[in-house]
Design a protein around this motif. Structure first.
Motif, PDB file in Angstrom:
ATOM      1  N   VAL A   1      -4.117   8.984 -11.319  1.00  0.00           N
ATOM      2  CA  VAL A   1      -3.407   7.660 -11.810  1.00  0.00           C
ATOM      3  C   VAL A   1      -4.420   6.510 -11.472  1.00  0.00           C
ATOM      4  O   VAL A   1      -4.844   6.454 -10.346  1.00  0.00           O
ATOM      5  N   THR A   2      -4.867   5.685 -12.391  1.00  0.00           N
ATOM      6  CA  THR A   2      -5.822   4.887 -12.368  1.00  0.00           C
ATOM      7  C   THR A   2      -5.067   3.509 -12.995  1.00  0.00           C
ATOM      8  O   THR A   2      -5.954   2.383 -12.925  1.00  0.00           O
TER       9      THR A   2
ATOM     10  N   ARG B   1      -6.742  -2.891  -6.054  1.00  0.00           N
ATOM     11  CA  ARG B   1      -7.733  -1.984  -6.436  1.00  0.00           C
ATOM     12  C   ARG B   1      -7.828  -0.907  -5.727  1.00  0.00           C
ATOM     13  O   ARG B   1      -8.221   0.213  -6.229  1.00  0.00           O
ATOM     14  N   GLU B   2      -7.651  -1.159  -4.301  1.00  0.00           N
ATOM     15  CA  GLU B   2      -7.586   0.081  -3.430  1.00  0.00           C
ATOM     16  C   GLU B   2      -6.723  -0.173  -2.120  1.00  0.00           C
ATOM     17  O   GLU B   2      -6.498  -1.170  -1.699  1.00  0.00           O
ATOM     18  N   GLY B   3      -6.496   0.995  -1.718  1.00  0.00           N
ATOM     19  CA  GLY B   3      -5.747   0.759  -0.546  1.00  0.00           C
ATOM     20  C   GLY B   3      -5.549   2.107   0.268  1.00  0.00           C
ATOM     21  O   GLY B   3      -5.934   3.266  -0.287  1.00  0.00           O
ATOM     22  N   GLU B   4      -4.537   2.119   1.354  1.00  0.00           N
ATOM     23  CA  GLU B   4      -4.501   3.570   1.999  1.00  0.00           C
ATOM     24  C   GLU B   4      -3.092   3.138   2.733  1.00  0.00           C
ATOM     25  O   GLU B   4      -2.743   2.170   3.335  1.00  0.00           O
ATOM     26  N   SER B   5      -2.253   4.121   2.881  1.00  0.00           N
ATOM     27  CA  SER B   5      -1.142   4.229   3.633  1.00  0.00           C
ATOM     28  C   SER B   5      -0.575   5.603   4.170  1.00  0.00           C
ATOM     29  O   SER B   5      -0.710   6.752   3.340  1.00  0.00           O
ATOM     30  N   GLU B   6      -0.548   5.682   5.580  1.00  0.00           N
ATOM     31  CA  GLU B   6      -0.384   6.939   6.093  1.00  0.00           C
ATOM     32  C   GLU B   6      -1.215   8.186   5.644  1.00  0.00           C
ATOM     33  O   GLU B   6      -0.716   9.273   5.485  1.00  0.00           O
ATOM     34  N   GLY B   7      -2.570   7.775   5.634  1.00  0.00           N
ATOM     35  CA  GLY B   7      -3.319   8.791   5.156  1.00  0.00           C
ATOM     36  C   GLY B   7      -3.576   9.201   3.822  1.00  0.00           C
ATOM     37  O   GLY B   7      -4.360   9.963   3.401  1.00  0.00           O
ATOM     38  N   GLU B   8      -2.638   8.578   2.953  1.00  0.00           N
ATOM     39  CA  GLU B   8      -3.021   8.455   1.508  1.00  0.00           C
ATOM     40  C   GLU B   8      -3.657   7.609   0.929  1.00  0.00           C
ATOM     41  O   GLU B   8      -3.092   6.219   0.830  1.00  0.00           O
ATOM     42  N   SER B   9      -4.787   7.514   0.216  1.00  0.00           N
ATOM     43  CA  SER B   9      -5.616   6.499  -0.433  1.00  0.00           C
ATOM     44  C   SER B   9      -5.348   6.420  -1.948  1.00  0.00           C
ATOM     45  O   SER B   9      -5.131   7.436  -2.379  1.00  0.00           O
ATOM     46  N   TYR B  10      -5.731   5.260  -2.476  1.00  0.00           N
ATOM     47  CA  TYR B  10      -5.848   5.234  -3.780  1.00  0.00           C
ATOM     48  C   TYR B  10      -6.917   4.091  -4.295  1.00  0.00           C
ATOM     49  O   TYR B  10      -7.310   3.494  -3.419  1.00  0.00           O
ATOM     50  N   THR B  11      -7.305   4.342  -5.681  1.00  0.00           N
ATOM     51  CA  THR B  11      -7.861   3.554  -6.050  1.00  0.00           C
ATOM     52  C   THR B  11      -7.537   3.329  -7.679  1.00  0.00           C
ATOM     53  O   THR B  11      -7.311   4.121  -8.487  1.00  0.00           O
ATOM     54  N   LEU B  12      -7.342   2.118  -8.103  1.00  0.00           N
ATOM     55  CA  LEU B  12      -6.987   1.667  -9.445  1.00  0.00           C
ATOM     56  C   LEU B  12      -8.035   0.962 -10.258  1.00  0.00           C
ATOM     57  O   LEU B  12      -8.706   0.045  -9.586  1.00  0.00           O
TER      58      LEU B  12
ATOM     59  N   GLN C   1       0.783  -1.119  -0.154  1.00  0.00           N
ATOM     60  CA  GLN C   1       0.191  -0.023   0.061  1.00  0.00           C
ATOM     61  C   GLN C   1       0.955   1.205  -0.058  1.00  0.00           C
ATOM     62  O   GLN C   1       0.541   2.286  -0.572  1.00  0.00           O
ATOM     63  N   TRP C   2       2.164   1.298   0.558  1.00  0.00           N
ATOM     64  CA  TRP C   2       2.984   2.434   0.628  1.00  0.00           C
ATOM     65  C   TRP C   2       3.505   2.562  -0.749  1.00  0.00           C
ATOM     66  O   TRP C   2       3.509   3.918  -1.015  1.00  0.00           O
ATOM     67  N   GLN C   3       3.970   1.435  -1.466  1.00  0.00           N
ATOM     68  CA  GLN C   3       4.494   1.733  -2.767  1.00  0.00           C
ATOM     69  C   GLN C   3       3.378   2.034  -3.663  1.00  0.00           C
ATOM     70  O   GLN C   3       3.912   2.864  -4.423  1.00  0.00           O
ATOM     71  N   LEU C   4       2.267   1.802  -3.490  1.00  0.00           N
ATOM     72  CA  LEU C   4       1.194   2.404  -4.521  1.00  0.00           C
ATOM     73  C   LEU C   4       0.558   3.789  -4.260  1.00  0.00           C
ATOM     74  O   LEU C   4       0.538   4.641  -5.048  1.00  0.00           O
TER      75      LEU C   4
END
Length: 379
Positions: free
Chosen positions: A264-265, A282-293, A244-247
């Motif tokens: 970025v998707t 598909r989705e995740g979160e690290s240190e308050g930063e979330s993402y969705t691919l 999750q951190w890497q992404l």
């Protein structure tokens, strides 16, 4: 914060993978074999066999609508001339180093130009992954989509000269020059950059002072920027927190540089290796930063099924390595069997497919259920 993660990661690898093409009769797009070799930046552990998705079962023919009247906007002459087939296969090409000589993981500038010439002569048209997976296929009538992907952000992919012009031997220089000569073939590519690896020429295309400008130009030309993780980390070897951190932080870096609300998707799996918990892609979160691919590309597989096919997986989109052995296989196949290509009906809001009886056997019974599809008798 960033460095404390990088220190604990395994060896960093920046690579391409040479794969041999499968042969024989296909019941769907033929798949190529597993990776056999990698090139490394720093010493890394022996690469384990790439995990693969389970083989798709043979699909029984699904109930499909009877052949409908001529699709809206297309007359019988159009259908006979262009033969749209939106259940056809899609080429997603995979490039790494753009430099001479040609080798397992490098494509010379001359060969890249030849690739574009063949694609143009055979009615292909560039598009992005985000449009492929969202069915926003704005490819002109009679053209076939192709997605040009570039992994690892080597300087040969996008290089500025001292006079401020783009190096004509870099991939971006070649794409733009080709588009200038052929305005109906835009300079659209999908780039998967690296942000922190131990080869400076592969950190955001080299030339760090120009990295932001390059990313913004890719997007301004209609292209796409995806993530290849922050450090080219193998996702099968990282724990869930590291994944999750890497992404999250690679995506954050890219989005901040591109600006203007860009999202970025898409992801290219480093070494083609994916995590056991694919939900983290598909989705995740690290240190308050979330993402969705919404999309991820494999390192191999051959031509991709249509996004309207039951066998299409947006998180395992097949790619074809841009090496002679693979390209020649697909070039020959599509020249001999153009009916197998995805051929656009020119309207992103409609799906046009030949009747089951006039489809190739390889593509019969593949349509996803519940699609509104216009059928016609292909001559």
């Amino acid at each position: 914060m960033i460095r404390r993660w990088i220190r604990g990661l395994w060896g960093l690898t920046v690579c391409g993978v040479l794969l041999s093409c499968g042969q024989g009769t296909a019941t769907e797009a033929p798949q190529t074999q597993a990776p056999t070799a990698t090139t490394t930046v720093a010493a890394s552990p022996t690469t384990a066999a790439s995990p693969t998705t389970a083989a798709s079962p043979t699909l029984a023919a699904t109930a499909t609508p009877a052949a409908s009247p001529t699709p809206a906007g297309l007359n019988d002459a159009d259908l006979a001339k262009y033969a749209p087939n939106e259940i056809g296969w899609v080429l997603v090409l995979e490039y790494h180093l753009i430099e001479s000589p040609d080798a397992e993981y490098s494509r010379s500038p001359e060969k890249l130009r030849e690739d574009l010439e063949w694609l143009y002569a055979n009615n292909f048209y560039p598009m992005t992954l985000r449009d492929l997976v969202t069915n926003n296929i704005t490819v002109p009538l009679g053209k076939s989509p192709v997605v040009l992907t570039f992994d690892d952000s080597s300087d040969g992919q996008f290089r500025y000269l001292e006079d401020g012009t783009i190096d004509p031997t870099s991939a971006m220089g070649i794409l733009q020059a080709f588009a200038a000569e052929h305005p109906d073939f835009p300079a659209i590519g999908v780039f998967f950059p690296l942000i922190d690896v131990d080869v400076k020429e592969r950190v955001l295309f080299g030339q760090p002072e120009l990295a932001t400008q390059k990313l913004q130009e890719i997007v301004a030309l209609g292209g796409e920027v995806g993530t290849h993780t922050y450090t080219h980390q193998r996702l099968d070897e990282a724990d869930e927190e590291q994944i999750q951190w890497q992404l999250a932080f690679s995506i954050k870096e890219l989005e901040e540089r591109i600006g203007d609300g860009y999202k970025v998707t898409s992801l290219s799996y480093p070494l083609g290796m994916f995590p056991a918990n694919e939900g983290l892609v598909r989705e995740g979160e690290s240190e308050g930063e979330s993402y969705t691919l919404s999309a991820a590309v494999d390192v191999t597989g051959g031509a991709s099924p249509s996004p309207y096919s039951q066998t299409f997986d947006p998180y395992h989109i097949r790619r074809t390595q841009a090496v002679d052995s693979q390209l020649e296989y697909w070039y020959q196949l599509f020249e001999e069997r153009p009916d197998l290509k995805f051929i656009s009906d020119g309207d992103p809001d409609t799906i046009t497919v030949p009747s089951e009886e006039t489809l190739g056997e390889e593509q019969q019974g593949r349509l996803q259920p519940d699609l509104e599809v216009r059928r016609y008798e292909r001559k």
